[in-house]
Design a protein around this motif. Structure first.
Motif, PDB file in Angstrom:
ATOM      1  N   GLN A 154       0.815  -1.209   0.000  1.00 11.41           N
ATOM      2  CA  GLN A 154       0.000   0.000   0.000  1.00 11.41           C
ATOM      3  C   GLN A 154       0.851   1.262   0.000  1.00 11.41           C
ATOM      4  OE1 GLN A 154      -2.954   0.083  -0.749  1.00 11.41           O
ATOM      5  NE2 GLN A 154      -3.171  -2.119  -0.672  1.00 11.41           N
ATOM      6  N   ALA A 158       0.807   8.953 -11.261  1.00  7.24           N
ATOM      7  CA  ALA A 158      -0.120  10.068 -11.045  1.00  7.24           C
ATOM      8  C   ALA A 158      -1.434   9.887 -11.789  1.00  7.24           C
ATOM      9  CB  ALA A 158       0.537  11.351 -11.467  1.00  7.24           C
ATOM     10  N   GLU A 159      -1.356   9.416 -13.023  1.00 10.19           N
ATOM     11  CA  GLU A 159      -2.591   9.356 -13.797  1.00 10.19           C
ATOM     12  C   GLU A 159      -3.539   8.313 -13.236  1.00 10.19           C
ATOM     13  OE1 GLU A 159       0.836  10.380 -15.633  1.00 10.19           O
ATOM     14  OE2 GLU A 159       0.292   8.361 -16.156  1.00 10.19           O
ATOM     15  N   LEU A 160      -2.951   7.339 -12.600  1.00  6.35           N
ATOM     16  CA  LEU A 160      -3.787   6.252 -12.148  1.00  6.35           C
ATOM     17  C   LEU A 160      -4.176   6.417 -10.697  1.00  6.35           C
ATOM     18  CD1 LEU A 160      -1.803   3.660 -14.013  1.00  6.35           C
ATOM     19  CD2 LEU A 160      -4.230   3.883 -14.216  1.00  6.35           C
ATOM     20  N   GLU A 161      -3.788   7.528 -10.190  1.00  8.36           N
ATOM     21  CA  GLU A 161      -4.070   7.745  -8.797  1.00  8.36           C
ATOM     22  C   GLU A 161      -5.575   7.760  -8.588  1.00  8.36           C
ATOM     23  OE1 GLU A 161      -2.743  11.055  -5.684  1.00  8.36           O
ATOM     24  OE2 GLU A 161      -1.531  10.786  -7.462  1.00  8.36           O
ATOM     25  N   THR A 162      -5.980   7.117  -7.582  1.00 11.10           N
ATOM     26  CA  THR A 162      -7.392   7.201  -7.269  1.00 11.10           C
ATOM     27  C   THR A 162      -7.533   8.085  -6.058  1.00 11.10           C
ATOM     28  OG1 THR A 162      -7.225   5.268  -5.911  1.00 11.10           O
ATOM     29  CG2 THR A 162      -7.889   4.936  -8.177  1.00 11.10           C
ATOM     30  N   LEU A 163      -8.682   8.571  -5.932  1.00  8.60           N
ATOM     31  CA  LEU A 163      -8.895   9.523  -4.860  1.00  8.60           C
ATOM     32  C   LEU A 163     -10.091   9.071  -4.073  1.00  8.60           C
ATOM     33  CD1 LEU A 163      -8.070  12.441  -3.888  1.00  8.60           C
ATOM     34  CD2 LEU A 163     -10.132  13.109  -5.054  1.00  8.60           C
ATOM     35  N   TYR A 164      -9.931   9.035  -2.807  1.00 11.52           N
ATOM     36  CA  TYR A 164     -11.058   8.632  -1.993  1.00 11.52           C
ATOM     37  C   TYR A 164     -12.022   9.782  -1.918  1.00 11.52           C
ATOM     38  CZ  TYR A 164     -13.823   6.757   1.731  1.00 11.52           C
ATOM     39  OH  TYR A 164     -14.870   6.290   2.453  1.00 11.52           O
ATOM     40  N   LYS A 165     -13.231   9.489  -2.282  1.00 12.63           N
ATOM     41  CA  LYS A 165     -14.218  10.556  -2.228  1.00 12.63           C
ATOM     42  C   LYS A 165     -15.297  10.149  -1.276  1.00 12.63           C
ATOM     43  CE  LYS A 165     -13.876  13.104  -6.456  1.00 12.63           C
ATOM     44  NZ  LYS A 165     -14.402  13.250  -7.781  1.00 12.63           N
ATOM     45  N   LYS A 166     -15.684  11.095  -0.522  1.00 13.70           N
ATOM     46  CA  LYS A 166     -16.794  10.811   0.369  1.00 13.70           C
ATOM     47  C   LYS A 166     -18.043  10.668  -0.477  1.00 13.70           C
ATOM     48  CE  LYS A 166     -15.136  13.262   4.367  1.00 13.70           C
ATOM     49  NZ  LYS A 166     -15.181  14.531   5.043  1.00 13.70           N
ATOM     50  N   ALA A 167     -18.953   9.912   0.040  1.00 13.23           N
ATOM     51  CA  ALA A 167     -20.226   9.830  -0.653  1.00 13.23           C
ATOM     52  C   ALA A 167     -20.853  11.204  -0.572  1.00 13.23           C
ATOM     53  CB  ALA A 167     -21.117   8.808   0.035  1.00 13.23           C
ATOM     54  N   VAL A 168     -21.209  11.726  -1.721  1.00 13.77           N
ATOM     55  CA  VAL A 168     -21.655  13.110  -1.705  1.00 13.77           C
ATOM     56  C   VAL A 168     -23.099  13.198  -2.128  1.00 13.77           C
ATOM     57  CG1 VAL A 168     -19.527  14.350  -1.999  1.00 13.77           C
ATOM     58  CG2 VAL A 168     -20.578  13.274  -3.963  1.00 13.77           C
ATOM     59  N   SER A 186     -13.889  14.299 -14.508  1.00 15.07           N
ATOM     60  CA  SER A 186     -13.287  14.176 -13.197  1.00 15.07           C
ATOM     61  C   SER A 186     -12.698  15.514 -12.854  1.00 15.07           C
ATOM     62  CB  SER A 186     -12.205  13.109 -13.240  1.00 15.07           C
ATOM     63  OG  SER A 186     -11.322  13.397 -14.285  1.00 15.07           O
ATOM     64  N   GLY A 187     -13.162  16.065 -11.856  1.00 10.02           N
ATOM     65  CA  GLY A 187     -12.709  17.398 -11.495  1.00 10.02           C
ATOM     66  C   GLY A 187     -11.376  17.340 -10.787  1.00 10.02           C
ATOM     67  N   PRO A 191      -9.032  17.611  -7.676  1.00  9.67           N
ATOM     68  CA  PRO A 191      -9.318  17.246  -6.301  1.00  9.67           C
ATOM     69  C   PRO A 191      -9.558  18.499  -5.477  1.00  9.67           C
ATOM     70  CG  PRO A 191      -6.989  17.064  -6.764  1.00  9.67           C
ATOM     71  CD  PRO A 191      -7.664  17.392  -8.052  1.00  9.67           C
TER      72      PRO A 191
END
Lengths: 1638, 175
Positions: free
Chosen positions: A380, A386-396, A408-409, A411
């Motif tokens: 981990q 960078a391009e494959l980076e995922t971003l944890y997003k809260k449920a919005v 994809s906006g 961050p």
């Protein structure tokens, strides 16, 4: 035996040789008696060996060795066995020539020869005898022990041999010998009977396969047989040579008996004791072994090899990398390993081609990629690309804006900007005393001095000068002869010019230094005197001048030397100059002389000529001017120069006897305490104490924080020392500090704004330097104490001269930096937010770290960085960067404006782009899907291109072409052209906004949900069921509404019910200009009276009652469909007819949006049908009717479709638009008076028509986009107070709740798209003075005139493309500049005029017919309310039933808004008294007082006088155009123009303008009759505001004057344009047709 | 000059652990393709299946392309989202599939995946919702080095697509 592992062919030769040598030794050691023979033998054997081809393989050697192992074997036998064994092992093909060679080799040897013969014989025998016999298994069985033996004997050998090198052979052989010895020592036992073959020998003999003929594959089996069968024979033969000894037979027998090798070996065991001797273990000492190894092995040294060894002789190492070539990165190899390798290579392969030019081993660039090509086992912690980076997003919570776009906006991050405000220093402040001013000046000068001192440019320049002089001196030195004289001279000249330059600079610098010092001293002196004068000190500043004494003599010398040097240089310069001038002088003198000569000659000639032709003399010109005789230049005088130099030196330089002065500023002084100061000063100090300063921090123009308020110190420094952490989300746009000053308890005043630069991304907290930003304020402050104020002139002198004006100014010291997060990452918004430039190209270069991200956008900076960091231009990694830089720096290099995304696309294309674009079908499809107006809802695009007409696109292309071209022919004056263009742009922007709003769907747009009936509705309907049925009381049933979706052409009809009309103008009997009516005119009257009825023509004039005055009918035209009613009679006709007109939506698109934007207008024209008898002969009257029907236009009503659509039905009485003068018609009052009951109507002038219009089936009007738009518009920025905006929303919501249908307007959008509170538009504005002057005493008339003026400004709805949705309100001056606007702008302007006239006036928002939602103006005059229609200029009383205004929503005054909360909204039924809160809900009330909003309107309107000449020109042009048009409209007839009539009409139009088209009818008619009595006349003047030519043409066309096709008709047309101020033009067009009476 | 009509519907999705699903879809083509009419991208409604676990959207797709080459044959990409009981949306899967190249009606099933994230993120996803999402949406259908992603399988998006090709034979493409 296995072949040795990997023997190298190159080693084969040595091996062979070695073997040979071994055998030799062996032979030597042998104790055979027959030495000589053996020697011979060996020699012999050596020969064939040498002849042996090199193809001999190790196997052969091995087999050979096996023989050699036998100590006693007869030597001569060897070749054969070897050969044989060889063939056995190698197969048949490998040894072709050997048998023959060996044969020849042994030929001389008799015994051998004999043996061979025997063998030969035996062979032949065996062949013949045992050809068929199969080989016995014996030999094979024999093989196994041999194998064993072989292994024991040679098992170690191959390993050893591998290591052998050529050099070692001797030692090797030695050991070999030893080894043999030992072997022999064991073996000799069975050899006791010397003649016998040893066991070994025998074994070998039996085990070998004798394949003598390697070539012939057929022979092989034969040989085998032979080998198997003829053992004895062979043995015999073999035994023969040694047979000299005895016991041959015995041995033979023994062998035969033994027959079997095993038995033989067993037999051997029996006698083992005899043979075996016990020997100690063979041991080689470690020393020996080491020795041996050392000899055998090569251990390369680990020492670094000096470069010269690696390179060819006399070659310097060459480093390609230094030469700029790309070499790549070498793979990592340990130094020692490298050294070992180098040493080894040097030893082994001295060719040196292993080494590169730089003396290092050649190496390819490191092939290892920086990243693995196989997916790593991810833990981990590992960073992901960078391009494959995922971003944890809260449920919005889902946001509905821009929903269906996948994207994809960036961050969202919380970034932090730290702003450290450390303090503030005022360099000037109103509270500065004079001393402070001086102190500030002094401090500034001192700072300057320090800075200059630090740089010390004068010194530098002096040194430079010195150096240059030295250079010149050495250059002149004759001791350096090797350079050509030319170059010396050149360089010296260059030096000299540089000396000159430098000297100039130095002098300037020195002078500056000196003056600075002087000023410092002067200021200090002033300060001192000031302090003395005022007897107190305010500032602790103190200047000390330190004198540094220098050695006077040396100083003087230096000074003198300097001067001398300068003088000499100057002299030299002058000399040069002189020489040059001299040269010039000479040449010019030469010229002059030549010229004089020529002149003289000429004169002579002329004289002669003059003698010959005395007349010509005067004509002789003097082409050349007299040349002035040049004067020689003056030589320079040394004394003068010296004088100059000395003067200059004295001025700019410190004289040698003067000491060096060094000023030092200190704060050591003391400030006089308060009690010793005069009052004024004390009050100043008090004032300073009262003041405090704070700073506001504005981020993106929003205040985010402010510092504490700190009192101003006596030294005018404020220390804050505060750090603000700004948590931000976006890249900052601006960062501003506002300096506020508070005096006592008063409100703070803004002193100045300081703009801080946004830090670069490399600037992070802790690294940011403190910077000072200067600010200054332009405020004017006068103080009543010692303080000098700001922006106020003051003086230090007693007499007030030498005034100074200083502005408040100061410096803020601050630092701005990005904060660093917990994990050490700077909290900087990502680069993408700033700009998405060439990030990808630069990804790999770490330029970012060195120059900062902002530097990346700056090409120059980037190029500089690239140059500094010595980027390798050849490194493929840097290629994108280098290209970028080269492009950026050179500029002229070719920049490709494309890059290929899909490389092989072109090759695989079906067709080229052009062809694709040419496709008409695709174009049509594309345009249709884009909803381009011309192609929207285009049906059925043809399948093939050829079926599409080219002309389909014509309109569209024309529109595209014309978009930017303003047709000057339509807009006659340029101003209007510009305005039209501007309006076009505004309209486009509005449309764009509208399109955005259109895509914004609400749930209700998508889902139609029937409301669930609640209990009350349910109960009510149940109650209704029980209701008694009353069939005689019909009830109105609501029509079913149809949604627009499933409609098609022909489904929708427009129903126009024309009920009746009032006060239609009636025909007037024509009266001839001679009082007696002419025959024809009487005829005319007779005719039209006679035709419909039986009235006697005689009564026409006398009995108006009995006469049919007019026969009107109504013609309704809509979308090119024309319907008309039957003809009714009389001025108050009642038709009561329903006309049905089909409606077609544009392009068959029946969607709501499309219907809303229908621009078509329903024209309702009223005509009079006139019948003319064309009967020529009265006698025929009885038998036939010959009449011609003529229709005379009386007036029209226009109702736009959009109004009908939105209102669903239109029901009411409308005023007919009737021209002011209708020739031949009159509105006879007396007629009306006859009918007493109609007299009420006479109150209002004009004619009216009652209409009922609706659409069948009823369309759902589609919720107007206004609501959505208003939501959208709320998002527009506003400069209004936040509170006010909230209040407006609340107010509107409340109003909408109570009366959803009433219009309530609080905020509007101005022309730049900002929300503005509506009352800001209302403000008294001056009407044009010209209008006020007309009726100076009659206010009412003036008001009407003003209203007329306003109505003359062309009406241009900005809502035209989408019925009543988006209004942009322009201010009155903009409106007047644009000269176009809709109801609101007209109303606002009119209201403002009325306000300035002193009337009580309001803007009235409401609904009118036919405009729909609109704006009117309400005025209060003399006890009654008047409602003004701003677009027509008409006004109505409140109780006028014909007032088009149908309901009132709200009233807007300059300071308040009142919403109608009365039960009714019809103006007839409401009370306009806004002071009554029960009837009118006011916006500003006690709870929310009027805040005093300033107006958006200008202070006053400025009117230019209209250009009369331009108007006249326009008038002519329009007349011409209209005449041409009328001729065009009559293609089949001759159009004659009656000039006389035209001029009469033209004369008449100004009168109409003057009287505004009223009360002139009679005069007019009389006048006309007088002039044109012989004509039957029909015509009328049209009056319009001028905007474009097209509406004028349309208006003329709609009257139908041109339709008369009486053969002898004549026409008259006159145009008059009356210019009003601001280029408002009133256009009158008089059209008439004349028919000559006969 | 060849033309392609893509007419069909996104039937729905099955196999997702979440229940209320909706789908954002888009069609990506190469540079040689020109959209003549139709909408390139869109979003379906949220479907909460009452029976079974298949969410039905029946979202129409109607596109008309013109192309001058075969490269960049259109591909559909999807983002399946789920909406929880609070009305919050979270990602349930990414997927893409090529539009079939033979004319006729096709039933397509497009399997989806979603990024897994760290165990903390997985835990957070399990309890409070949300989850890792791709920063760059085009990774769904391009992205040569997607191998770095750790993904979990999502459900399947079902499509029914009818394809009409025109004029391909004129350029030597048999279909």
């Amino acid at each position: 035996m296995e072949p040795q592992p990997g023997p190298i062919p190159a080693k084969m030769n040595p091996r062979e040789e070695k073997v040979k040598i071994i055998t030799e030794e062996f032979i030597e050691n042998d104790e055979d008696a027959d030495m000589g023979r053996q020697n011979k033998n060996s020699k012999v054997r050596r020969q064939p060996r040498k002849k042996q081809p090199p193809t001999a393989v190790p196997k052969e050697m091995v087999s050979e060795k096996s023989h050699l192992g036998n100590p006693q074997e007869p030597v001569q036998e060897e070749p054969k066995t070897r050969l044989l064994s060889m063939t056995v092992r190698r197969g048949p093909r490998s040894l072709p020539p050997i048998p023959s060679t060996s044969r020849t080799g042994f030929a001389e040897f008799s015994m051998r020869g004999r043996m061979r013969e025997k063998l030969q014989a035996a062979r032949s025998k065996a062949e013949s005898a045992l050809l068929q016999e199969i080989p016995t298994p014996r030999p094979r069985r024999l093989r196994s022990p041999s194998k064993k033996e072989l292994e024991t004997e040679f098992g170690t050998e191959p390993g050893k041999e591998v290591e052998r090198t050529q050099q070692e052979i001797d030692s090797q052989s030695y050991s070999r010998v030893k080894f043999r010895d030992s072997a022999r020592k064991i073996k000799p036992k069975p050899q006791v009977p010397p003649g016998f073959p040893s066991a070994e020998e025998a074994y070998n003999f039996f085990t070998f396969n004798f394949d003598p003929e390697p070539e012939g594959s057929e022979e092989k089996p034969k040989a085998r047989h032979r080998a198997g069968t003829n053992q004895e024979e062979e043995e015999e033969e073999e035994e023969e040579p040694p047979a000299q000894g005895g016991g041959k037979e015995m041995d033979e027998e023994e062998l035969l008996n033994g027959d079997d090798a095993e038995d033989f070996l067993l037999g051997l065991d029996h006698v083992a004791d005899d043979f075996v001797a016990v020997r100690p273990a063979d041991y080689e000492s470690i020393h020996d072994r080491l020795q041996m190894e050392r000899e055998m092995l090569f251990i390369p040294s680990r020492q670094t090899v000096p470069t010269y060894k690696k390179l060819p002789e006399n070659v310097q190492p060459r480093f390609l990398e230094d030469e700029g070539l790309y070499t790549g990165v070498r793979p990592e190899v340990a130094r020692t390993n490298q050294n070992i390798m180098e040493n080894r290579l040097l030893m082994q392969d001295p060719e040196r081609r292993w080494f590169g030019d730089d003396g290092r081993i050649l190496a390819l660039p490191n092939p290892i990629k920086p990243f693995p090509s196989r997916p790593p086992v991810l833990t981990q912690e590992q960073s992901i690309k960078a391009e494959l980076e995922t971003l944890y997003k809260k449920a919005v919570k889902y946001v509905h804006s821009s929903q269906h776009v996948i994207r994809s906006g960036d961050p969202p991050g919380n970034f932090q900007l730290d702003i450290d405000i450390s303090g503030l220093i005022f360099t000037h402040h109103p509270c500065f005393s004079r001393e402070h001013v001086l102190a500030a000046k002094l401090a500034q000068l001192y700072d300057q001095y320090l800075a200059r001192h630090q740089r010390n440019k004068a010194k530098f320049l002096t040194d430079k000068l010195q150096a240059l002089r030295n250079a010149v001196q050495t250059g002149l030195d004759p001791e350096k002869p090797h350079q050509s004289l030319d170059t010396i001279q050149k360089t010296i000249n260059e030096y000299k010019s540089e000396i000159r330059q430098t000297r100039k600079f130095r002098d300037a610098e020195q002078e500056k230094d000196r003056t600075l010092l002087k000023t410092i001293i002067k200021v200090w002196k002033e300060m001192k005197s000031l302090r003395e004068f005022q007897r107190f000190t305010n500032t602790p500043l103190k200047l000390v001048l330190r004198k540094e004494k220098a050695d006077q003599k040396a100083d003087e010398e230096a000074y003198e030397a300097e001067i001398q040097a300068e003088i000499s240089e100057l002299l030299e310069e002058h000399k040069e100059e002189y020489a040059q001038k001299m040269e010039e002088y000479r040449t010019s003198l030469q010229q002059w002389k030549a010229w004089r000569k020529a002149q003289r000659a000429k004169k002579k000639k002329r004289k002669q000529a003059a003698e010959e032709h005395p007349g010509d003399e005067i004509a002789e010109p003097y082409p050349e001017e007299d040349l002035v005789k040049p004067s020689p230049p003056e030589p320079t005088d040394r004394a003068v120069i010296e004088q100059e130099v000395r003067e200059r030196a004295a001025q700019s330089r410190r004289r040698p006897w003067e000491p060096t002065l060094v000023p030092e500023l200190s704060l050591a002084g003391s400030v006089t305490p308060n009690d010793q100061c005069p009052r004024a000063e004390v009050s100043r100090r008090e004032d300073v104490k009262k003041r405090s300063v704070y700073l506001k921090v504005l981020f993106n123009n929003k205040e985010v924080s402010r510092t504490v308020s700190r009192p101003l110190g006596a030294d005018f420094r404020v220390h804050f020392g505060q750090i603000f952490n700004l948590q931000i989300v976006n890249w900052p746009e601006s960062l501003t500090l506002q300096v506020y000053e508070t005096i006592g308890h008063s409100s703070p005043t803004l002193l100045a704004e300081v703009f801080l630069p946004i830090p670069e991304t490399t600037v992070v907290t802790g690294r940011a330097p403190t910077e000072e930003v200067e600010f200054s304020s332009n405020q004017h402050v006068t103080l009543d104490h010692e303080g000098v104020g700001s922006g106020v002139p003051f003086s230090f002198e007693a007499d007030g001269s030498n005034q100074l004006t200083l502005m408040t100014s100061g410096k803020v010291s601050h630092s701005v930096a990005w904060a660093i997060g917990e994990n050490g990452i700077p909290l900087i918004p990502p680069l993408s937010q700033q700009n998405i430039g060439f990030r990808s190209a630069l990804k790999k270069a770490d330029a970012i770290s060195s120059i900062g991200t902002s530097g990346l956008t700056d090409m120059k900076k980037l190029a500089k960085w690239a140059a500094e960091s010595k980027l390798d231009p050849n490194d493929p990694n840097n290629a994108p960067l280098m290209q970028l830089i080269s492009v950026a720096t050179s500029g002229e290099s070719y920049v490709p404006d494309f890059f290929r995304l899909e490389q092989l696309q072109q090759e695989f294309n079906f067709v080229s782009d052009q062809e694709l674009n040419r496709s008409k079908r695709f174009r049509l499809l594309h345009l249709r899907s884009q909803e381009v107006p011309e192609f929207r809802n285009y049906k059925q695009v043809p399948v093939y291109d050829r079926e599409i007409m080219e002309k389909v696109f014509q309109d569209y292309e024309k529109r595209l072409r014309d978009r930017n071209v303003i047709e000057t022919k339509e807009h006659i004056d340029t101003h209007r052209a510009i305005v039209a263009k501007y309006l076009q742009q505004v309209r486009e922007s509005v449309i764009n906004r509208f399109l955005i709003a259109k895509q914004y769907f609400l749930l209700a747009d998508m889902i139609v949900e029937e409301e669930v009936p609640n209990i009350s509705i349910l109960g009510l309907s149940l109650f209704k069921l029980a209701e008694q049925k009353r069939p005689l009381r019909p009830r109105r049933k609501g029509r079913k509404k149809v949604t627009a979706q499933n409609l098609s052409d022909g489904d929708i009809k427009l129903l126009v019910n024309i009920v009746r009309a009032y006060d239609i103008p009636v025909r007037k009997p024509a009266v001839s200009k001679f009082q007696q009516p002419s025959r024809s005119s009487r005829m005319f009257s007779e005719k039209h009276a006679a035709s419909p009825s039986t009235y006697s023509p005689i009564h026409n004039a006398d009995y108006p009652l009995s006469q049919v005055l007019v026969r009107p009918f109504v013609e309704v035209s809509f979308q090119r469909t024309v319907c008309h009613t039957t003809t009714a009679e009389g001025p108050n006709p009642s038709w009561n007819e329903e006309l049905e007109l089909p409606f077609r939506a544009p392009n068959g698109d029946y969607s709501t949006a499309s219907l809303q934007s229908v621009k078509d207008v329903v024209f309702i024209n009223i005509f009079d049908e006139v019948l003319h008898d064309v009967l020529e002969d009265d006698r025929e009257r009885g038998s036939g009717i010959h009449t011609r029907i003529e229709r005379h236009w009386l007036g029209c009503v226009k109702i736009p479709f959009s109004t009908i659509y939105f209102q669903a039905r239109i029901d009411g009485t409308f005023k007919i638009d009737i021209p002011p003068v209708l020739l031949g018609y009159s509105k006879e009052r007396n007629m009306i008076l006859e009918w007493g009951f109609d007299s009420v109507r006479s109150l209002s002038e004009g004619s009216y028509i009652t209409l009922f219009i609706t659409i069948e089936p009823q369309l759902v009007p589609g919720e107007s986009i206004r609501e959505k738009m208003s939501n959208m518009l709320k998002k527009f920025e506003s400069q209004e107070d936040e509170k006010l905006l909230q209040a407006t929303e609340k107010f509107q919501a409340e109003c909408a709740l109570k009366f959803p249908n009433r219009q309530c307007l609080t905020t509007v959008i101005d022309i730049s798209g900002k929300t503005v509170f509506i009352t800001r538009y209302l403000k008294p504005l001056n009407p044009p003075q010209e209008l006020l002057n007309v009726y100076p005493n009659n206010l009412q008339a003036t008001a009407e005139l003003v209203a007329r003026y306003v109505s003359l400004i062309p009406f241009l709805p900005d809502t035209v493309s989408f019925g009543g949705i988006c209004d942009l309100w322009s201010t009155s001056d903009q409106f007047l500049d644009l000269l176009a606007g809709d109801e609101e702008e007209h109303a606002v302007l009119l209201c403002n005029y009325f306000l300035s006239l002193g009337k009580k006036a309001w803007l009235l928002m409401g609904n009118a017919i036919p405009e729909g939602p609109t704006a009117y103006v309400l005025t209060w005059e003399q006890g009654r309310y008047l409602i003004w229609n701003p677009c027509s200029g008409h006004f109505y009383g409140q109780f006028d039933t014909f007032c088009p205004l149908k309901n009132v929503g709200c009233l807007i005054g300059p300071d308040n808004i009142w919403f109608n909360i009365q039960r009714y909204d019809s103006p007839l039924r409401i009370n306009f008294d806004v002071t009554r809160p029960k009837l009118w809900k006011s916006f500003f009330s006690r709870s929310l007082p009027y805040p005093g909003l300033c107006s958006v309107q200008p202070e006053e309107l400025i009117y230019q006088r209209s250009d009369k000449a331009a108007a006249a020109e326009l008038q002519d042009r329009i007349e011409k155009i209209l005449k041409e048009k009328i001729m065009d409209w009559r293609p089949r007839h001759l159009t004659r123009w009656n000039r006389y009539c035209t001029s009469t009409l033209r004369h008449f139009l100004p009168l109409l303008e003057k009287s505004q088209g009223e009360d002139v009818e009679d005069d007019h008619r009389a006048e006309l009759l007088k002039q044109l009595g012989d004509y039957r006349f029909s015509g009328f003047p049209l009056h319009m505001p001028y905007s474009e030519v097209k509406p004028l043409i349309d208006a003329v066309y709609s009257t139908g004057v041109h339709n008369i096709d009486v053969p002898n008709v004549e026409f008259a047309l006159a145009v008059y344009i009356h210019p009003y101020p601001k280029n408002v033009l009133s256009v009158w067009i008089y059209v008439a047709s004349l028919i000559r009476n006969r | 000059m060849a033309e392609v009509h893509v007419i069909g519907q996104i039937m729905g999705a099955s196999g997702f652990s979440e229940s209320s699903l909706f789908c954002k879809w888009g069609i990506h083509t190469g540079a040689a393709w020109k959209l003549l009419s139709g909408v390139r991208e869109g979003q379906t409604q949220v479907d909460t299946p009452q029976i079974g676990d298949m969410a039905y959207w029946s979202h129409p797709i109607d596109l008309h392309f013109a192309t001058k080459g075969l490269q960049g044959w259109p591909r559909l990409h999807f983002q399946v989202w789920s909406q929880d009981s609070f009305g919050r949306c979270q990602l349930a899967g990414y997927g893409f599939c090529h539009v079939p190249s033979s004319p006729g009606t096709h039933q397509l099933a497009c399997p989806t995946w979603r990024p897994l994230g760290s165990w903390r993120e997985q835990l957070a996803r399990a309890f409070v919702g949300g989850g890792p999402q791709l920063l760059h949406g085009d990774t769904i259908y391009s992205g040569a080095d997607r191998y770095r992603l750790h993904t979990a399988a999502g459900g399947t998006v079902h499509l029914e697509i009818g394809l009409l090709l025109r004029n391909f034979d004129r350029y030597g493409v048999e279909c």
